[in-house]
Write a protein that holds these residues in place. Structure first.
Motif, PDB file in Angstrom:
ATOM      1  N   TYR A 144       0.953  -1.239  -0.070  1.00  0.00           N
ATOM      2  CA  TYR A 144       0.217   0.018  -0.043  1.00  0.00           C
ATOM      3  C   TYR A 144       0.968   1.241   0.084  1.00  0.00           C
ATOM      4  CZ  TYR A 144       1.073  -0.396   4.888  1.00  0.00           C
ATOM      5  OH  TYR A 144       1.822  -0.462   6.175  1.00  0.00           O
ATOM      6  N   ASP A 145       0.175   2.261  -0.620  1.00  0.00           N
ATOM      7  CA  ASP A 145       0.938   3.495  -0.501  1.00  0.00           C
ATOM      8  C   ASP A 145       0.695   4.617   0.868  1.00  0.00           C
ATOM      9  OD1 ASP A 145       2.239   3.693  -3.250  1.00  0.00           O
ATOM     10  OD2 ASP A 145       0.085   3.376  -4.058  1.00  0.00           O
ATOM     11  N   PHE A 146      -0.613   4.379   1.285  1.00  0.00           N
ATOM     12  CA  PHE A 146      -0.794   5.019   2.650  1.00  0.00           C
ATOM     13  C   PHE A 146      -1.869   4.234   3.354  1.00  0.00           C
ATOM     14  CE2 PHE A 146      -3.769   6.805  -0.703  1.00  0.00           C
ATOM     15  CZ  PHE A 146      -5.022   6.658  -0.017  1.00  0.00           C
ATOM     16  N   GLU A 147      -1.636   4.449   4.636  1.00  0.00           N
ATOM     17  CA  GLU A 147      -2.628   3.575   5.493  1.00  0.00           C
ATOM     18  C   GLU A 147      -3.779   4.871   6.227  1.00  0.00           C
ATOM     19  OE1 GLU A 147      -2.262   0.612   9.276  1.00  0.00           O
ATOM     20  OE2 GLU A 147      -0.364   1.898   8.854  1.00  0.00           O
ATOM     21  N   ILE A 148      -4.653   4.599   6.158  1.00  0.00           N
ATOM     22  CA  ILE A 148      -5.862   5.284   6.939  1.00  0.00           C
ATOM     23  C   ILE A 148      -6.204   4.708   8.167  1.00  0.00           C
ATOM     24  CG2 ILE A 148      -8.348   6.291   6.849  1.00  0.00           C
ATOM     25  CD1 ILE A 148      -8.123   6.234   3.819  1.00  0.00           C
ATOM     26  N   VAL A 149      -6.159   5.509   9.233  1.00  0.00           N
ATOM     27  CA  VAL A 149      -6.341   4.932  10.467  1.00  0.00           C
ATOM     28  C   VAL A 149      -7.402   5.805  11.315  1.00  0.00           C
ATOM     29  CG1 VAL A 149      -5.035   4.254  12.662  1.00  0.00           C
ATOM     30  CG2 VAL A 149      -3.730   4.524  10.690  1.00  0.00           C
ATOM     31  N   LEU A 150      -8.406   4.713  11.820  1.00  0.00           N
ATOM     32  CA  LEU A 150      -9.564   5.075  12.628  1.00  0.00           C
ATOM     33  C   LEU A 150      -9.144   4.997  14.283  1.00  0.00           C
ATOM     34  CD1 LEU A 150     -12.144   5.954  13.579  1.00  0.00           C
ATOM     35  CD2 LEU A 150     -13.077   3.756  13.203  1.00  0.00           C
TER      36      LEU A 150
ATOM     37  N   CYS B 138     -13.647  10.325  22.175  1.00  0.00           N
ATOM     38  CA  CYS B 138     -12.539  11.125  21.413  1.00  0.00           C
ATOM     39  C   CYS B 138     -11.940  10.218  20.251  1.00  0.00           C
ATOM     40  CB  CYS B 138     -11.186  11.075  22.574  1.00  0.00           C
ATOM     41  SG  CYS B 138      -9.865  12.176  21.539  1.00  0.00           S
ATOM     42  N   LEU B 139     -12.478  10.456  19.184  1.00  0.00           N
ATOM     43  CA  LEU B 139     -12.229   9.783  17.859  1.00  0.00           C
ATOM     44  C   LEU B 139     -11.516  10.626  16.898  1.00  0.00           C
ATOM     45  CD1 LEU B 139     -15.918   8.626  17.162  1.00  0.00           C
ATOM     46  CD2 LEU B 139     -14.094   7.569  18.870  1.00  0.00           C
ATOM     47  N   ALA B 140     -10.768  10.034  16.106  1.00  0.00           N
ATOM     48  CA  ALA B 140     -10.002  10.717  14.839  1.00  0.00           C
ATOM     49  C   ALA B 140      -9.793   9.703  13.743  1.00  0.00           C
ATOM     50  CB  ALA B 140      -8.537  11.258  15.735  1.00  0.00           C
ATOM     51  N   ILE B 141      -9.539  10.537  12.586  1.00  0.00           N
ATOM     52  CA  ILE B 141      -9.269   9.695  11.237  1.00  0.00           C
ATOM     53  C   ILE B 141      -8.162  10.292  10.955  1.00  0.00           C
ATOM     54  CG2 ILE B 141     -10.114   9.163   9.093  1.00  0.00           C
ATOM     55  CD1 ILE B 141     -12.934   9.050   9.875  1.00  0.00           C
ATOM     56  N   ALA B 142      -7.067   9.609  10.540  1.00  0.00           N
ATOM     57  CA  ALA B 142      -5.862  10.384  10.053  1.00  0.00           C
ATOM     58  C   ALA B 142      -5.173   9.193   9.011  1.00  0.00           C
ATOM     59  CB  ALA B 142      -4.784  10.310  11.343  1.00  0.00           C
ATOM     60  N   VAL B 143      -4.275  10.048   8.554  1.00  0.00           N
ATOM     61  CA  VAL B 143      -3.287   9.248   7.366  1.00  0.00           C
ATOM     62  C   VAL B 143      -1.918   9.119   7.921  1.00  0.00           C
ATOM     63  CG1 VAL B 143      -2.270   9.390   4.959  1.00  0.00           C
ATOM     64  CG2 VAL B 143      -4.800  10.047   5.636  1.00  0.00           C
ATOM     65  N   MET B 144      -1.428   7.856   7.718  1.00  0.00           N
ATOM     66  CA  MET B 144       0.268   7.737   8.475  1.00  0.00           C
ATOM     67  C   MET B 144       0.888   8.396   7.572  1.00  0.00           C
ATOM     68  SD  MET B 144       1.684   5.747  10.549  1.00  0.00           S
ATOM     69  CE  MET B 144       3.272   4.525  10.725  1.00  0.00           C
ATOM     70  N   LEU B 145       1.962   9.064   8.211  1.00  0.00           N
ATOM     71  CA  LEU B 145       2.969   9.606   7.498  1.00  0.00           C
ATOM     72  C   LEU B 145       4.361   9.182   7.609  1.00  0.00           C
ATOM     73  CD1 LEU B 145       1.701  13.348   8.492  1.00  0.00           C
ATOM     74  CD2 LEU B 145       1.452  12.066   6.510  1.00  0.00           C
ATOM     75  N   ARG B 146       4.629   7.996   8.068  1.00  0.00           N
ATOM     76  CA  ARG B 146       5.810   7.137   8.165  1.00  0.00           C
ATOM     77  C   ARG B 146       6.107   6.074   7.313  1.00  0.00           C
ATOM     78  NH1 ARG B 146       8.757  11.463  10.253  1.00  0.00           N
ATOM     79  NH2 ARG B 146       8.583  11.680  12.716  1.00  0.00           N
ATOM     80  N   PRO B 147       7.025   6.088   6.482  1.00  0.00           N
ATOM     81  CA  PRO B 147       7.079   5.059   5.459  1.00  0.00           C
ATOM     82  C   PRO B 147       7.308   3.642   6.087  1.00  0.00           C
ATOM     83  CG  PRO B 147       9.088   6.128   5.781  1.00  0.00           C
ATOM     84  CD  PRO B 147       8.155   6.847   6.583  1.00  0.00           C
ATOM     85  N   ASN B 148       6.381   3.137   6.969  1.00  0.00           N
ATOM     86  CA  ASN B 148       6.723   1.738   7.652  1.00  0.00           C
ATOM     87  C   ASN B 148       6.658   0.605   6.808  1.00  0.00           C
ATOM     88  OD1 ASN B 148       5.655   3.572   9.958  1.00  0.00           O
ATOM     89  ND2 ASN B 148       5.989   1.610  10.973  1.00  0.00           N
ATOM     90  N   GLN B 149       5.823   0.832   5.604  1.00  0.00           N
ATOM     91  CA  GLN B 149       5.854  -0.403   4.686  1.00  0.00           C
ATOM     92  C   GLN B 149       7.133  -0.490   3.860  1.00  0.00           C
ATOM     93  OE1 GLN B 149       4.250   2.416   4.664  1.00  0.00           O
ATOM     94  NE2 GLN B 149       3.598   3.387   2.738  1.00  0.00           N
ATOM     95  N   LEU B 150       7.937   0.720   3.718  1.00  0.00           N
ATOM     96  CA  LEU B 150       8.780   0.774   2.937  1.00  0.00           C
ATOM     97  C   LEU B 150      10.266   0.016   3.491  1.00  0.00           C
ATOM     98  CD1 LEU B 150       8.939   4.272   1.348  1.00  0.00           C
ATOM     99  CD2 LEU B 150       7.996   2.333   0.491  1.00  0.00           C
ATOM    100  N   VAL B 151      10.122  -0.022   5.130  1.00  0.00           N
ATOM    101  CA  VAL B 151      11.375  -0.567   5.687  1.00  0.00           C
ATOM    102  C   VAL B 151      11.104  -1.869   6.228  1.00  0.00           C
ATOM    103  CG1 VAL B 151      12.405   1.630   6.373  1.00  0.00           C
ATOM    104  CG2 VAL B 151      10.727   0.843   7.780  1.00  0.00           C
TER     105      VAL B 151
END
Length: 510
Positions: free
Chosen positions: A227-233, A240-253
């Motif tokens: 995947y290119d990006f990960e959406i996280v609930l 307290c809820l949040a929807i966000a997009v991962m900004l660290r390249p975990n899948q690349l390492v």
């Protein structure tokens, strides 16, 4: 203004906030604590909140005339369990979430070393803790309806978070930006603090609400592995809820993201592939940077870690000073994985960290000149994996006596992360020998490291010349002989186990 979310260890949130504000001093920045009932920006108000939470109970850590001052820390004395309010079971309750709003460039935020799993916040909901606004904990059908009502009420969009993600990908090494006609691959994960109050499965809830979260259009496609990006609930709390997009390249390492409902591995430099880091327990680089912030390292300072493991703390010194570290487990004849991983560290980060050096040594006999070290920062053994609590009680006074020798009198200081504060403070006192106040303990406070209660002990070197403990050499030789005997026994047991497995394998083949 861009919005970010990031977790920091409970007990170190104030240190992280000050570090972020200093790094972004040229830009607008606002930081609030998401899952705390009070804002830490007001120190007096925060102290009043802690006093209220503790019910006025403040317990003494140690009462000894050898200390310059009486050191106390707040913890609950109810039922005599001495449970610190910083001690939370589980990884997510042990984190404090920071909501950062800033106009700083993405590259500037990306390079802040104390930021670990960083996500672009698309929407953050802080609801009423009671009543109809919060998420239901007992019935999954009601929880899905509550979530649908919350999302439809605000009509949020993911566009700003996606734009922020694209700007951060420019900071990722070896990332191939998809062409305009290529679809972006994504996956969706759900993070929820483990709690008995939830009566339904986290993954089942995500399957029921995923259509309300995912982006629509032919330019996006689902791929759980590549995947290119990960959406996280994030369900930090029912209110307290949040929807966000991962900004660290975990899948690349080669490391996991948020899918396992655990804190993702730290990809901040110095980071290593998941196939190496999964073989051992190590300090997260972001936590190491927070310890450096506590030590107030100045340009040119010589920073020592006598129990460096694979070298995370020395390598995190960066350009602020000179990092020097070593460990007995790095000896070439060692059979554990530490030398292999340390060599990989040096291979990857040595060229850009020429001011860092890693050695194999015994912390009780350091090959370092007297009064030459400015700062000591160390993640000491917790007495669970490397050494037993009894072994620690034997060796710690010897270590601290040796550290007092190499640390500069008067100006030298130490920041020590440990599993139990009492044995550390007692060992610091015992290491004085006949000279009192070689070590002045200045602070002791609890932190939560990956869901475990830990302690930070801060000390300053006294003005007097260090004096060896009585029978220091004899005690060190005795401990070394015991350690070598234990190592030989362990190796013998490992060889015996391998031989047994070989015989069993031959019998199975027959």
């Amino acid at each position: 203004m861009d919005e970010y979310l990031t977790p920091v260890p409970r007990g170190l949130s104030r240190v992280a906030i000050l570090a972020i504000q200093r790094q972004l001093s040229d830009y607008e920045v606002k930081i609030i604590l998401v899952n705390e009932p009070i804002n830490e920006d007001d120190d007096l108000e925060y102290c009043h909140y802690l006093q209220k939470e503790l019910g006025g109970n403040v317990g003494s850590l140690i009462d000894n005339k050898h200390l310059m001052q009486h050191i106390s820390v707040g913890y609950s004395l109810q039922n005599n369990n001495n449970k610190s309010i910083w001690s939370m079971s589980g990884i997510w309750p042990g984190c404090v979430w920071l909501h950062i709003t800033t106009n700083a460039p993405a590259k500037k935020v990306h390079d802040i070393p104390v930021l670990g799993p960083l996500v672009a916040c698309a929407k953050l909901w802080k609801l009423a803790a009671t009543g109809e606004e919060s998420l239901s904990c007992t019935c999954i059908d009601d929880a899905v309806k509550d979530f649908q009502r919350i999302v439809e009420k605000d009509n949020y969009t993911m566009s700003r978070a996606f734009n922020l993600w694209k700007r951060h990908t420019e900071c990722w090494p070896d990332y191939r930006i998809p062409q305009p006609n290529e679809a972006l691959a994504f996956r969706v994960s759900c993070v929820r603090a483990q709690s008995k109050k939830y009566k339904y499965d986290r993954e089942e809830f995500l399957r029921r609400v995923v259509d309300m979260i995912v982006p629509k259009g032919d330019e996006y496609t689902v791929n759980l592995r590549k995947y290119d990006f990960e959406i996280v609930l994030f369900i930090l709390d029912p209110s307290c809820l949040a929807i966000a997009v991962m900004l660290r390249p975990n899948q690349l390492v080669g490391t996991k993201g948020f899918s396992g409902n655990t804190l993702p591995p730290d990809t901040s430099p110095p980071n290593l592939p998941g196939d190496l880091t999964c073989q051992l327990t190590r300090l997260r680089p972001t936590t190491a940077h927070l310890l450096h912030e506590l030590a107030n390292i100045q340009p040119g300072d010589l920073v020592l870690d006598p129990c460096a493991g694979i070298g995370t703390i020395p390598f995190c010194v960066g350009g602020n000073g000179v990092g020097l570290g070593g460990d007995i487990c790095l000896e070439p004849e060692s059979t554990n994985v530490h030398p292999k991983v340390a060599l990989e560290y040096i291979k990857r980060f040595g060229p850009q960290n020429r001011n860092t050096n890693i050695c194999a040594w015994d912390a009780g006999s350091l090959p370092i000149r007297t009064a030459s070290i400015d700062v000591i920062v160390s993640d000491l053994p917790f007495g669970q994996q490397c050494l037993s609590s009894q072994q620690l009680a034997t060796v710690l006074p010897l270590w601290f006596n040796e550290l007092a020798r190499v640390l500069r009198p008067g100006s030298g200081r130490a920041v020590l992360l440990c599993g139990a504060h009492k044995c550390i403070v007692s060992a610091l006192q015992e290491s004085h020998g006949n000279v009192k106040q070689n070590w002045n303990v200045t602070a002791v406070f609890p932190v939560n490291i990956s869901g475990l209660l830990a302690w930070i002990v801060m000390a300053k070197r006294g003005n007097k010349e260090a004096v060896r403990l009585p029978n220091y050499v004899t005690r060190l030789k005795k401990y070394t002989a015991q350690r070598e005997r234990a190592t030989k026994l362990r190796l013998r047991e490992e060889d015996r186990s391998k031989a047994h497995e070989g015989r069993a394998s031959k019998l199975c083949r027959k």
